[in-house]
Design a protein around this motif. Structure first.
Motif, mmCIF file in Angstrom:
data_model
loop_
_atom_site.group_PDB
_atom_site.id
_atom_site.type_symbol
_atom_site.label_atom_id
_atom_site.label_comp_id
_atom_site.label_asym_id
_atom_site.label_seq_id
_atom_site.Cartn_x
_atom_site.Cartn_y
_atom_site.Cartn_z
ATOM 1 N N GLY A 1 -0.538 -2.232 -6.717
ATOM 2 C CA GLY A 1 -1.894 -2.163 -6.154
ATOM 3 C C GLY A 1 -2.564 -3.527 -6.125
ATOM 4 N N THR B 1 -3.671 -5.726 -2.767
ATOM 5 C CA THR B 1 -5.028 -6.256 -2.645
ATOM 6 C C THR B 1 -5.011 -7.767 -2.453
ATOM 7 N N GLU C 1 0.828 -1.210 0.000
ATOM 8 C CA GLU C 1 0.000 0.000 0.000
ATOM 9 C C GLU C 1 0.861 1.259 0.000
ATOM 10 N N THR D 1 2.384 1.024 -10.620
ATOM 11 C CA THR D 1 1.295 1.378 -9.709
ATOM 12 C C THR D 1 0.199 0.317 -9.741
ATOM 13 N N PHE E 1 2.553 1.482 -3.352
ATOM 14 C CA PHE E 1 1.519 1.844 -4.320
ATOM 15 C C PHE E 1 1.320 3.361 -4.379
ATOM 16 N N ALA F 1 2.054 5.790 -7.448
ATOM 17 C CA ALA F 1 0.988 6.621 -8.017
ATOM 18 C C ALA F 1 1.446 8.069 -8.130
#
Length: 107
Positions: free
Chosen positions: A39, A43, A13, A35, A16, A20
């Protein structure tokens, strides 16, 4: 093992969010691809943790610790200002995460 998965998901996270930022609104190809991949990885590991951790608790810990990590890294890497209000917010999030973990949800 679920806390290990949640820890890995939290690292994903944080990375990520940094990717981003580097993608500059998805205008940089490789940062944009990274990214999306990071991500998805975050997840995936979150989903593994949620097999035994309550979804509300797991998601709150994931986003809370991720937010703390992002704020601290942004202050370090991008020289973003880290004043007493941000530090107070970080402390409140950490206390909340510890409180959630102490509920024993998913232990």
């Amino acid at each position: 093992m679920h806390w290990v998965y949640l820890g890995i998901a939290t690292v994903f996270e944080i990375v990520f969010a940094l990717c981003a930022n580097a993608s500059k609104g998805f205008t940089r190809l490789w940062a944009s691809i990274l990214t999306l991949v990071i991500g998805a990885g975050g997840t995936f590991f979150l989903s593994l943790a949620l097999v035994t951790v309550d979804v509300g608790v797991g998601y709150a810990i994931w986003t809370g610790l991720g937010s703390v990590g992002i704020v601290l890294l942004a202050a370090t890497l991008f020289k973003e200002r880290l004043d007493w209000r941000k530090m107070l917010g970080i402390a409140i999030v950490v206390v909340g995460v510890v409180g959630l973990e102490l509920t024993g949800a998913g232990s």
